[in-house]
Write a protein that holds these residues in place. Sequence first.
Motif, short mmCIF file in Angstrom:
data_model
loop_
_atom_site.label_atom_id
_atom_site.label_comp_id
_atom_site.label_asym_id
_atom_site.label_seq_id
_atom_site.Cartn_x
_atom_site.Cartn_y
_atom_site.Cartn_z
N ALA B 148 80.55 49.78 8.64
CA ALA B 148 81.33 51.00 8.92
C ALA B 148 80.33 52.14 9.43
CB ALA B 148 81.98 51.80 7.78
N THR B 284 86.75 52.27 2.34
CA THR B 284 87.81 53.21 3.27
C THR B 284 87.31 54.57 3.46
OG1 THR B 284 89.48 51.79 2.58
CG2 THR B 284 89.93 53.72 3.34
N THR B 287 84.54 54.78 5.64
CA THR B 287 85.06 54.85 7.10
C THR B 287 85.53 56.15 7.65
OG1 THR B 287 85.47 52.43 6.71
CG2 THR B 287 86.51 53.74 8.62
N VAL B 288 86.14 56.87 6.80
CA VAL B 288 86.80 58.29 7.16
C VAL B 288 85.67 59.39 7.43
CG1 VAL B 288 88.54 59.84 6.53
CG2 VAL B 288 89.14 57.44 6.25
#
Lengths: 300, 300
Positions: B148, B284, B287-288
């Motif tokens: 990522a 996750t 990534t954000v």
Amino acid sequence: MSLAGSPAAMSNPRADRVREVARLAGRSGRVRAGQFLAEGPQSVREALRLHRERAAAGGEPVVDQLYATAECLDRSPDLAELAQGAPLRLATDAVLAAMADTVTPQGILAVCRMPHATLDDVLSRGPRLVAVMCRVQDPGNAGTVLRAADAAGADAVLLTEGSVDIFNPKAVRSTAGSLFHLPVVTGLSFGEGVDTLRAAGLAVLAADGYGATDLDELQDRSAARRLAPGAGNDGGAAAARLEAPTAWLFGNEAAGLSDAELAAADHRVAVPLYGVAESLNVGTAATVCLYASARAQRRG
Amino acid sequence: MSLAGSPAAMSNPRADRVREVARLAGRSGRVRAGQFLAEGPQSVREALRLHRERAAAGGEPVVDQLYATAECLDRSPDLAELAQGAPLRLATDAVLAAMADTVTPQGILAVCRMPHATLDDVLSRGPRLVAVMCRVQDPGNAGTVLRAADAAGADAVLLTEGSVDIFNPKAVRSTAGSLFHLPVVTGLSFGEGVDTLRAAGLAVLAADGYGATDLDELQDRSAARRLAPGAGNDGGAAAARLEAPTAWLFGNEAAGLSDAELAAADHRVAVPLYGVAESLNVGTAATVCLYASARAQRRG
């Protein structure tokens, strides 16, 4: 929790009941029984919460059987409390290990009833954000997408025919309980599904590394409509608006979305790659796309 | 690629050389040899690309040994072409299987030289976006964060002492080649590292589910500064600005960031959870956060 007066803990790993539960690790066993396994505190806790909610509303049970060690319930008072609403049997670690797909189910395991949500059920609630997995194969990826969809507040997750079975134990584990947070529709026929979603008013966006529309561009336009209205940032009537009700299509991890799947979408949207990476894994792409929609829809 | 005149393919899975390569699956073997394994076409392709770039620039080799089946090179002309710049030995599937950590290395495997990037090297290039993994334990998670970071165009990835070994074969696989795209610094002392990053002008943001600062709020302020300047959207001098050079801290998957790690950050930033999920997995969340910074920095 007092276990005084409870029946003795199940201790025979070769008992018929143990074998029956263990069969739920396989697809045919799940289909035959209409049940699946939730293993470990995190998944079981969310299963029990939903079970309690449903019971309070007079709905169908979620947990058909619950097995735990006394030690596990002693260690986790919240689980012990939730367990009171479910058909609990104490069991030894050896029995749990024989039932489970994991090496160690950490002292608790639930046999859950397979849900039967349909696309019509989902649409009847006026969804604003839906994630559609198109032939995603890896259980860990499917679980990650489902968990990201839950975090982004999606209203449902759909899996097309040919996708991994989201009720396989590895997939269930990787959802970390999110499987019990939102409706999941499996075995969706792709063509019919997309037509139905569109007829219900959802824009169908394909997450596609080669897409002509840049997700950052869509996010900027959406932010501009909120923050600087009247500045001519609408991109034209035909442009995708992230704040509109949306179904995102996510493709197979190796091959991406097929030509037919791409053609069925209203827009093909690329997540920008700022570095050297040539692609994103499907969980990462889904996270970025679903959060972009959630932000546009909720920051209004 | 013509293999005429090549020495015969290695065919003895019990050869000393094979055992030496197989030892790289273990940490002590890697430390002793100063080498690690890249398995399968995706990882090996990126290793060979970097190897070629380095050779052109007169730098240190990346690939010390390359093993492939003739079938693999026939199947993948691009790999065969890249392989010409590396010390290639043909081998049988049985030899590759004996060398590899995976069940099937898909016909190609490289022994790579452990890189020696330091934080000073990284800082000498004026980085704008850096990901710091603080005691992340799972090799798949570490690989996902690294991938990522690559996608978001981060300038480096740092791992603190007590993190998983990013050169373990499972972690390498899950980076999908991104390990060869950006500098990776391991064994970072947390306290010193954060001080050094801050002294170099980077804001230190902790990704923290309980953080007082909402990531969407920061994104809105950043977008407002671009799209509606002068509207008083700066949030005050002390507020985090996503477009500024930033080091993100990501914590251990089970425990998150420790109190000491949180206290060392300039801001604690929460990724909003719009659904029922109680937390995000570290891949996750990373990534954000990294995409939010990349967007703010690059859409200026």
